[in-house]
Design a protein around this motif. Sequence first.
Motif, PDB file in Angstrom:
ATOM      1  N   GLU A   1      -6.043  -0.166  -7.482  1.00 22.94           N
ATOM      2  CA  GLU A   1      -6.902   0.551  -6.548  1.00 22.94           C
ATOM      3  C   GLU A   1      -7.849  -0.438  -5.878  1.00 22.94           C
ATOM      4  O   GLU A   1      -8.459  -1.276  -6.546  1.00 22.94           O
TER       5      GLU A   1
ATOM      6  N   PHE B   1      -2.849   7.897   3.102  1.00 24.44           N
ATOM      7  CA  PHE B   1      -2.827   7.791   4.550  1.00 24.44           C
ATOM      8  C   PHE B   1      -3.404   9.081   5.120  1.00 24.44           C
ATOM      9  O   PHE B   1      -3.410  10.123   4.452  1.00 24.44           O
TER      10      PHE B   1
ATOM     11  N   GLN C   1     -13.673   4.019   1.171  1.00 24.16           N
ATOM     12  CA  GLN C   1     -12.267   4.398   1.252  1.00 24.16           C
ATOM     13  C   GLN C   1     -11.449   3.708   0.168  1.00 24.16           C
ATOM     14  O   GLN C   1     -11.384   2.485   0.095  1.00 24.16           O
ATOM     15  N   ARG C   2     -10.842   4.516  -0.704  1.00 25.21           N
ATOM     16  CA  ARG C   2      -9.991   3.982  -1.762  1.00 25.21           C
ATOM     17  C   ARG C   2      -8.547   3.927  -1.281  1.00 25.21           C
ATOM     18  O   ARG C   2      -8.064   4.846  -0.625  1.00 25.21           O
ATOM     19  N   THR C   3      -7.878   2.857  -1.630  1.00 25.33           N
ATOM     20  CA  THR C   3      -6.452   2.733  -1.319  1.00 25.33           C
ATOM     21  C   THR C   3      -5.703   2.362  -2.592  1.00 25.33           C
ATOM     22  O   THR C   3      -6.245   1.711  -3.487  1.00 25.33           O
ATOM     23  N   TRP C   4      -4.429   2.770  -2.675  1.00 26.39           N
ATOM     24  CA  TRP C   4      -3.609   2.547  -3.859  1.00 26.39           C
ATOM     25  C   TRP C   4      -2.436   1.647  -3.515  1.00 26.39           C
ATOM     26  O   TRP C   4      -1.812   1.798  -2.456  1.00 26.39           O
ATOM     27  N   TRP C   5      -2.122   0.736  -4.436  1.00 29.01           N
ATOM     28  CA  TRP C   5      -1.115  -0.289  -4.184  1.00 29.01           C
ATOM     29  C   TRP C   5      -0.215  -0.436  -5.412  1.00 29.01           C
ATOM     30  O   TRP C   5      -0.667  -0.258  -6.547  1.00 29.01           O
TER      31      TRP C   5
ATOM     32  N   ARG D   1       0.839  -1.196   0.000  1.00 26.52           N
ATOM     33  CA  ARG D   1       0.000   0.000   0.000  1.00 26.52           C
ATOM     34  C   ARG D   1       0.877   1.251   0.000  1.00 26.52           C
ATOM     35  O   ARG D   1       1.801   1.370   0.803  1.00 26.52           O
TER      36      ARG D   1
END
Length: 447
Positions: free
Chosen positions: A153, A98, A160-164, A94
């Motif tokens: 994504e 944050f 909540q979107r998170t990027w990896w 990830r």
Amino acid sequence: MSERVMPGRADGLITLDTADALWVDLTAASAVPTASGAFTSSPAHARAGYVLLGCHVVATVRVKGGQWGVPEVEVRRAAAELNAVGMDRQDLVRIGPFRGAPRQECDEETPLRWRRRIAGELQELGGPERAARREVGRPYHLAGIDWRRMLVEQTRDGTQRTWWLPRAVVRLLDAAEHTETQWVRAARTRQANAAANEPPSHPRQARDADGRQTTSPEDPGAALRPYTKELEGQLYSVLSRKPGTPRRVAGWACAVCRTAPATVLDHCHEHGYVRAPVCQSCNTLERPDHLYSNDIRVANRYTRLFHTDTDNWLRHWHRCPGCRARTTLPLPHLAAWTAHTACRPLRPTHPAPRGRKPCGVLRVSWTGSQNAPRSCLLTVTVDFCPSGEHRVLAHVPYREAADRFRAWLAETAPAVAAAAGPDRLDGLPTQPRPVIADTSGEDLELF
């Protein structure tokens, strides 16, 4: 790798446009996608005196006619290094967002700062899909790597979107940032030395017989040095407050993977001791996946921690004098080991197209604390069973889990087990610190 002679070559130099085409041609078969604007699109800037290709620095040189060029041999060398990188697209790290600002131990005057660049572009453009629709032809490269083609994504709780990014790419970009920082520091040092040593009437930039001039040093700076227990036995609470610690940490190679530059001091939250400097990728890999303060998922990465790279990780965890003396692991890691390894035979399976598949997702929780081992109990469960049949697999008392781990450690990593034992309790805190669980997703310096 292509060996054809490229147009625009003069005394081993090629123009930036030619270098762009050569870079794409040489890395066409690389596992890491590359971009066509590596030399001519932001953040690459010829006037800076260098261009980053992966973790390799290629010096830019101004030739006659005001054009900029780069040594062809350096482009080929950087391509060969990138082609040697393997990548598992399922092994993700990830990178954001944050809640706090992205933390980076780097020189603020160097332009790469890849985490901030990626976060800034995605937030400004409204996410990767929207950005791709608005600017289809725009190259998205960092150090010649097309990060957009590898970005993943994920959405949590539907909002909540998170990027990896793949772990191999994170390590590559961290190494590129470290290389760039070392290059810039070396350039400043040389410029300061030149200004102090040469007469005022002489020009600062030396020219060769052909009128060519260079604006950057010939090597990117000092190589990373291996970590050799320089910080062993020191308390993190003391060392982290010392001035210059981040700069000192950045000079080491990661003590676990030994390839990427170290960025943080990994430490044991139960005993407070520094383990070793590690890169952000390795620090993220070992982090327990907390659902709550006493409840963690047993993610796929534990296969690497307790199977593929077992010896490296056990040796790293036992750099803490407290864990080494008690021949155990911090409670979250011991709980994960108990669920993933000791309770493996108890995990049900279900029919799958290619044999049988392990049931659901493993989860382990605990009551009590390692400071009161008689009352501490680990509970291993299975979530998301397709048939809804399986819930609790086992209740394991803390002392039983610790005994099982010691027996497994002696078989799996005899050298690590031999260095541990109750005869090395001198100097340990009389009252160990309790586990500090951080579930915010921001702090990378965990366990």
